[in-house]
Design a protein around this motif. Structure first.
Motif, PDB file in Angstrom:
ATOM      1  N   ALA A  38     -10.020  -5.451   4.403  1.00 14.30           N
ATOM      2  CA  ALA A  38     -10.131  -4.388   5.403  1.00 14.30           C
ATOM      3  C   ALA A  38      -9.862  -4.888   6.932  1.00 14.30           C
ATOM      4  O   ALA A  38      -9.202  -4.124   7.586  1.00 14.30           O
ATOM      5  N   LEU A  39     -10.211  -6.005   7.139  1.00 17.32           N
ATOM      6  CA  LEU A  39      -9.838  -6.635   8.517  1.00 17.32           C
ATOM      7  C   LEU A  39      -8.264  -6.606   8.685  1.00 17.32           C
ATOM      8  O   LEU A  39      -7.697  -6.414   9.800  1.00 17.32           O
ATOM      9  N   ALA A  40      -7.722  -7.517   7.622  1.00 20.41           N
ATOM     10  CA  ALA A  40      -6.269  -7.570   7.832  1.00 20.41           C
ATOM     11  C   ALA A  40      -5.538  -6.493   7.910  1.00 20.41           C
ATOM     12  O   ALA A  40      -4.568  -6.060   8.441  1.00 20.41           O
ATOM     13  N   SER A  41      -5.900  -5.497   6.832  1.00 24.78           N
ATOM     14  CA  SER A  41      -5.126  -3.926   6.704  1.00 24.78           C
ATOM     15  C   SER A  41      -5.449  -3.271   8.141  1.00 24.78           C
ATOM     16  O   SER A  41      -4.567  -2.547   8.500  1.00 24.78           O
ATOM     17  N   ASN A  42      -6.611  -3.361   8.823  1.00 25.03           N
ATOM     18  CA  ASN A  42      -6.722  -2.585   9.966  1.00 25.03           C
ATOM     19  C   ASN A  42      -5.661  -3.232  10.834  1.00 25.03           C
ATOM     20  O   ASN A  42      -5.180  -2.422  11.796  1.00 25.03           O
TER      21      ASN A  42
END
Length: 544
Positions: free
Chosen positions: A268-272
């Motif tokens: 989630a952090l990387a895709s955000n």
């Protein structure tokens, strides 16, 4: 006609881009605060709650939004049909909430309570759909920008404020900060839209509530409220929307089902972070261009059989509109290609280092760095698919949309197969999800490009894929720039400064490459600027 449509669309794109820049910048700052208070597990749960909200909103309103953009109808017809999103969204919210609770409920505090607040926020957001549709129909981009920016600000305050307050008083409220933020967002959206659109409705003689049509107003009416043409189009788009949801949200579904909460949080952090460019720049351009393509090509089908006698003048106008649509599509794709150059050549090396700076050692030690580096290769596919698929949605006939729906079934099989290879066999985790999405997007781009060629070819309008590529002089250094980024020229003199020294060393390469590309693409970028300026929309658009 084409210039006025282009001017309105360019102005709308400018507003939406500025909105995204401001809202994402604020969200970015808030996220940096939240990362100091939240664990990867809690961020993973928040991604599940966001998936719930996205799922309800997508199934309730996506096919309606596409249908309303494709055909020109009165504002009242648009408002009436928008209430279908509310009537379908209410039972959908109830059903999906029960499914979420009956699945493996994450063992974090207040998950059920947070899901309840997400349900309330989702229903409130659905109630804003008539206001949104009327604003889109009237091209009131300032109203939309005002509503979304205010709502985003409230969400940031709600999420960040509750997390910081709970930490200071020593109370563990689990995932509730995200629920408070989502509720604040929905309330802000509703209040601002209502206040702005109420006066617009009064001055332009339509109502924001459902209103019956008389036979004299529209002979093709269903249940006295809904345009039959729009209703049929919405129905034909519903199945396609379901398949598109699986392909679009497939990464979230897969990673939620097959990975741990910590891995979900890292993804989630990387895709955000990786999706910032897509949300700030690509999404606004896609939305405004879809409106523009629908209006420019609205009468293109009739131009195929247009008479050259009595209808000669109208036929010429249709040809000019089609030529304008082809030219703008080419310009957008070329601009995306230039942006993609930077993403592919600089991103994979630079992204993990930046992640360690903005998120801290706790997050850089997770798999998020590898996922973010892989995501950089995914950005070009995400961008090109967005605008080409937007063009298809704007101009395709019902028969062509049905053919696309069938094709999406095969694309889902390819996506599922690639996900099985990358996740099940190669055990690539979050990076495997990104690679499976890349395969999915590549296949969709191929289908969209074939459609675009056939569309313009049948109408004797030129569209060339080679015109969408950057110049050779811009492309040439791309082969050596990644190697230079790895070498970090001058770093031995800057090593004592640690991460800052690495950033300066890499920044020198980034700066030189950016100057090179901007210099050789300067003429094209000037034309892009003229196109985006509302005042300059009447200037001719030239291609190199």
């Amino acid at each position: 006609m084409s210039q006025s449509i282009l001017s309105a669309s360019a102005k709308g794109a400018t507003f939406l881009i500025l909105l995204q820049v401001a809202s994402r910048a604020l969200t970015f700052v808030v996220n940096q605060v939240l990362l100091r208070f939240l664990s990867p597990e809690l961020l993973g749960v928040s991604a599940q709650l966001e998936l719930f909200s996205i799922s309800v909103l997508y199934f309730a309103r996506e096919s309606l939004r596409v249908a309303l953009q494709r055909q020109a109808h009165g504002t009242q017809a648009v408002v009436n049909l928008s209430y279908l999103a509310v009537t379908t969204g209410l039972p959908l919210t109830y059903v999906l909430a029960h499914l979420w609770l009956r699945s493996d409920t994450p063992q974090v505090p207040y998950f059920s309570e947070a899901l309840g607040l997400y349900c309330i926020a989702t229903v409130i957001e659905l109630l804003t759909e008539p206001f949104f549709s009327a604003a889109q129909q009237k091209l009131l981009y300032k109203v939309r920008a005002s509503a979304e920016s205010s709502a985003t600000l409230l969400r940031c305050f709600g999420t960040c404020g509750s997390a910081v307050l709970a930490s200071r008083i020593g109370v563990d409220i689990g995932v509730m900060p995200f629920a408070f933020g989502q509720l604040a967002y929905a309330l802000g959206l509703f209040v601002v839209y209502f206040n702005n659109m109420r006066s617009v409705a009064s001055s332009q003689h339509f109502t924001l509530l459902p209103k019956q049509f008389s036979t004299a107003e529209d002979s093709a009416v269903t249940f006295k409220y809904f345009s039959t043409t729009l209703l049929r189009l919405t129905g034909s788009l519903t199945m396609q929307s379901a398949l598109k949801y699986i392909l679009t949200q497939g990464d979230s579904l897969i990673i939620t089902s097959y990975t741990s909460l910590a891995d979900q949080g890292a993804y989630a952090l990387a895709s955000n972070y990786g999706g910032l460019i897509a949300r700030i720049l690509f999404q606004p351009i896609e939305e405004s261009s879809r409106n523009m393509f629908a209006k420019l090509c609205a009468s293109a089908e009739s131009s195929l059989n247009a008479e050259k006698t009595d209808g000669g003048e109208r036929s010429q106008e249709q040809k000019r509109n089609l030529a304008q649509a082809s030219k703008v599509l080419t310009i957008i794709l070329r601009l995306y290609s230039i942006i993609s150059l930077f993403a592919i050549t600089l991103g994979p090396t630079l992204a993990p280092l930046l992640l360690s700076v903005v998120a801290g050692k706790k997050w850089s030690a997770t798999n998020a760095s590898n996922v973010l580096a892989t995501y950089c290769y995914y950005i070009p596919f995400l961008a090109i698919n967005g605008v080409t698929e937007g063009f298809v949605a704007a101009v395709a006939t019902n028969k062509e949309l049905y053919a696309q729906s069938i094709s999406m079934g095969f694309l889902f099989a390819a996506f599922a197969g690639s996900a099985w290879v990358f996740l099940g066999q190669l055990q690539l985790g979050g990076s495997g999800v990104v690679l499976a999405n890349t395969v999915n997007m590549a296949l969709r781009i191929i289908w969209n490009t074939r459609f675009i060629y056939r569309f313009f070819g049948k109408r004797e309008t030129t569209f060339r894929l080679l015109d969408t590529l950057p110049s050779i002089t811009s492309l040439a250094p791309a082969a050596v720039v990644p190697a230079l980024m790895q070498l970090r020229p001058g770093y031995k003199y800057l090593a004592r400064f640690g991460v800052l020294g690495e950033l300066v060393s890499m920044g020198a390469v980034v700066g030189l490459y950016a100057v090179h590309v901007l210099f050789f693409e300067r003429q094209f970028l000037i034309e892009c600027y003229r196109m985006l300026r509302p005042a300059g929309a009447t200037q001719p658009i030239k291609m190199q």
